[in-house]
Design a protein around this motif. Structure first.
Motif, PDB file in Angstrom:
ATOM      1  N   ILE A 360       0.832  -1.203   0.000  1.00 37.92           N
ATOM      2  CA  ILE A 360       0.000   0.000   0.000  1.00 37.92           C
ATOM      3  C   ILE A 360       0.872   1.261   0.000  1.00 37.92           C
ATOM      4  N   ALA A 361       1.861   1.294   0.903  1.00 33.17           N
ATOM      5  CA  ALA A 361       2.686   2.503   1.032  1.00 33.17           C
ATOM      6  C   ALA A 361       3.529   2.756  -0.210  1.00 33.17           C
ATOM      7  N   THR A 362       4.105   1.714  -0.784  1.00 37.09           N
ATOM      8  CA  THR A 362       4.891   1.928  -1.995  1.00 37.09           C
ATOM      9  C   THR A 362       3.995   2.344  -3.160  1.00 37.09           C
ATOM     10  N   PHE A 363       2.757   1.839  -3.190  1.00 35.13           N
ATOM     11  CA  PHE A 363       1.823   2.268  -4.230  1.00 35.13           C
ATOM     12  C   PHE A 363       1.502   3.751  -4.075  1.00 35.13           C
ATOM     13  N   VAL A 364       1.289   4.189  -2.855  1.00 38.01           N
ATOM     14  CA  VAL A 364       0.936   5.588  -2.622  1.00 38.01           C
ATOM     15  C   VAL A 364       2.106   6.513  -2.954  1.00 38.01           C
ATOM     16  N   PHE A 365       3.321   6.129  -2.571  1.00 35.49           N
ATOM     17  CA  PHE A 365       4.445   7.059  -2.673  1.00 35.49           C
ATOM     18  C   PHE A 365       5.339   6.844  -3.886  1.00 35.49           C
ATOM     19  N   TYR A 366       5.473   5.642  -4.394  1.00 37.52           N
ATOM     20  CA  TYR A 366       6.452   5.396  -5.449  1.00 37.52           C
ATOM     21  C   TYR A 366       5.886   5.724  -6.829  1.00 37.52           C
ATOM     22  N   GLY A 367       6.803   5.831  -7.782  1.00 35.34           N
ATOM     23  CA  GLY A 367       6.428   6.235  -9.129  1.00 35.34           C
ATOM     24  C   GLY A 367       5.539   5.254  -9.855  1.00 35.34           C
ATOM     25  N   TRP A 368       5.619   3.961  -9.502  1.00 44.05           N
ATOM     26  CA  TRP A 368       4.756   2.982 -10.180  1.00 44.05           C
ATOM     27  C   TRP A 368       3.305   3.084  -9.706  1.00 44.05           C
ATOM     28  N   GLY A 369       3.059   3.896  -8.662  1.00 48.30           N
ATOM     29  CA  GLY A 369       1.708   4.094  -8.146  1.00 48.30           C
ATOM     30  C   GLY A 369       1.280   5.544  -8.267  1.00 48.30           C
ATOM     31  N   LEU A 370       0.946   6.153  -7.130  1.00 47.55           N
ATOM     32  CA  LEU A 370       0.450   7.530  -7.128  1.00 47.55           C
ATOM     33  C   LEU A 370       1.566   8.563  -7.204  1.00 47.55           C
ATOM     34  N   GLY A 371       2.788   8.169  -6.893  1.00 42.71           N
ATOM     35  CA  GLY A 371       3.927   9.056  -7.074  1.00 42.71           C
ATOM     36  C   GLY A 371       3.995  10.237  -6.116  1.00 42.71           C
ATOM     37  N   LEU A 372       3.665  10.027  -4.844  1.00 39.51           N
ATOM     38  CA  LEU A 372       3.713  11.111  -3.857  1.00 39.51           C
ATOM     39  C   LEU A 372       5.036  11.179  -3.111  1.00 39.51           C
ATOM     40  N   TYR A 373       6.011  10.378  -3.518  1.00 41.49           N
ATOM     41  CA  TYR A 373       7.299  10.318  -2.821  1.00 41.49           C
ATOM     42  C   TYR A 373       7.982  11.687  -2.802  1.00 41.49           C
TER      43      TYR A 373
END
Length: 433
Positions: A360-373
């Motif tokens: 969940i967290a990597t999806f929210v923050f990483y580029g392959w997901g929502l990209g909020l990193y």
């Protein structure tokens, strides 16, 4: 190992599912559930921004106002304590599995080794393909060592566990001395290029330059394959880190074994004894952690001091505080209320929930997901935590009412046993009148 009981009466078979509540220890499940959610509340920073921000708030993500308050609260109440609880419970659960395996006529050693090897495989996959903060690899390797001491009496388990903690503290003390020397050499008037490089590759990395922050952000906002490639490029990195934290982790597992054998973690002590532990352990731990928080802020987060205080000096106090938390959780969940049942279910699905939080967290923050990193401040990133807690509490109990195990628990058990385990619960047939 779970036990499956069959009773025959009048030609009808009554089946107790392998993960029926009668085969569980409620206190262990609920403590594990609390620890799991607590761990995610501090790990969220490592998901959301550059790793240096975790221990050095000025590095990134904000360190004033609400951001500083959040860091201080986590450091005071949660950070280190939940991982300590989780490690203790791993040791307790190890004994539980071995005892039940041997009671069923199986080899405890074979069952345990297979479980740890499969866990190691999951850990390596998690580390290289999902998130660098994996703890499963450390638990698998440490669990293989802790197994050798399973027959020791409670007093010796505690003494040996404390000895392992001291060894871990000494290892990090030597590392801190070397890093202090590197710091002095790198900032000397005649510092060599080699000295500067040595410091920057060590704890100096917790003072990232703007270029380093930009590079880290580009990596995490890039394709998933780029992250995997970067992890595989430094594939050896996981091994020295694992070895460094093994003494501490083994020590906590042994203390957890003592907590299991003595009945402390299984809720067998009387309430007065647990209250005494709470009244002593938690205030002592809070006082020590408050001193660390004050030092970190006053030193402007001097990284050698931060690490020395948290990883070395605080170790005994964090351990004591975690025991106080365990006692408090047991007291608070005595009546098996609805919230305690939800948290216990989360603890029974801890493996799935742990890996699930990473996804969940990597999806929210990483580029392959929502990209909020790298785009949220410390307190803004933390807003994801209560939402994930709600998801964990919402799905775990209904799932376990229908299935014997969480999805990853089922995969772990099936791989360790070499055959698919029954996933869906079978409804019990009524006994004849």
């Amino acid at each position: 190992m779970d036990v499956e009981a069959d009773q025959r009466d009048g030609g009808q078979e009554v089946t107790t599912p392998a993960s029926d509540s009668t085969d569980r220890i409620f206190s262990i499940d609920v403590i594990r559930g609390v620890a799991l959610m607590g761990i995610f509340s501090v790990n969220i920073i490592a998901f959301a921004m550059i790793e240096a921000a975790y221990f050095n708030p000025p590095a990134y993500g904000g360190w004033r106002g609400a951001d500083l308050a959040l860091w201080a609260t986590n450091m005071l109440v949660i950070d280190g304590k939940m991982r300590t609880l989780f490690s203790m419970l791993f040791g307790a659960s190890t004994l539980l599995v071995i005892d039940r395996a041997e009671a069923a006529g199986h080899s405890g050693a074979q069952v345990h080794v297979r479980r740890m090897l499969v866990l190691l495989g999951f850990g390596l996959i998690h580390f290289y393909l999902i998130w660098f903060g994996d703890i499963l690899t450390l638990y698998a390797v440490s669990g293989l060592v802790a197994f050798m001491f399973r027959h020791l009496p409670v007093e010796r388990l505690i003494a040996l566990g404390a000895a392992f903690l001291v060894v871990g503290m000494l290892i990090f003390a030597m590392f801190m001395v070397s890093q202090y020397q590197a710091d002095v050499a790198a900032h000397a008037a005649n510092a060599t290029r080699e000295a500067v490089k040595k410091w920057n590759e060590g704890l100096g990395s917790f003072y990232p330059s703007a270029a380093k922050i930009a590079e880290d952000k580009a990596l995490h906002l890039g394709p998933w394959t780029g992250l995997v490639s970067d992890n595989l490029k430094d594939w050896r990195e996981i091994f020295p880190n694992t070895l460094a934290f093994m003494p501490d982790t083994i020590g906590l597992m042994l203390i957890g074994m003592a907590g299991f054998r003595s009945g402390f973690l299984t809720g067998e002590w009387d309430d007065a004894a647990y209250r005494r532990v709470v009244k002593i352990a938690i205030p002592v731990g809070l006082a020590a952690c408050a001193a660390i928080v004050a030092y970190d802020i006053s030193s402007n987060f001097y990284i050698i001091g931060v690490f020395s205080a948290f990883v070395i000096l605080a170790t005994p106090f964090i351990t004591i505080m975690a025991l106080g938390y365990a006692a408090l959780i047991i007291l608070a969940s005595r009546r098996h209320g609805w919230l305690a049942q939800r948290i216990a279910a989360a603890g029974r699905c801890a493996f799935t929930n742990y890996l699930g939080t990473s996804l969940i967290a990597t999806f929210v923050f990483y580029g392959w997901g929502l990209g909020l990193y790298g785009s949220a401040s410390r307190w803004q990133a933390w807003l994801l935590v209560p939402l994930v807690w709600l998801v964990i509490l919402a799905w775990s109990k209904p799932w376990l009412e229908r299935f014997n195990y969480g999805p990853f628990e089922w995969a772990w058990r099936s791989l360790a046993r070499g055959k698919l385990q029954p996933m869906r619960k079978r409804r019990a047939l009524p006994l004849p009148a």
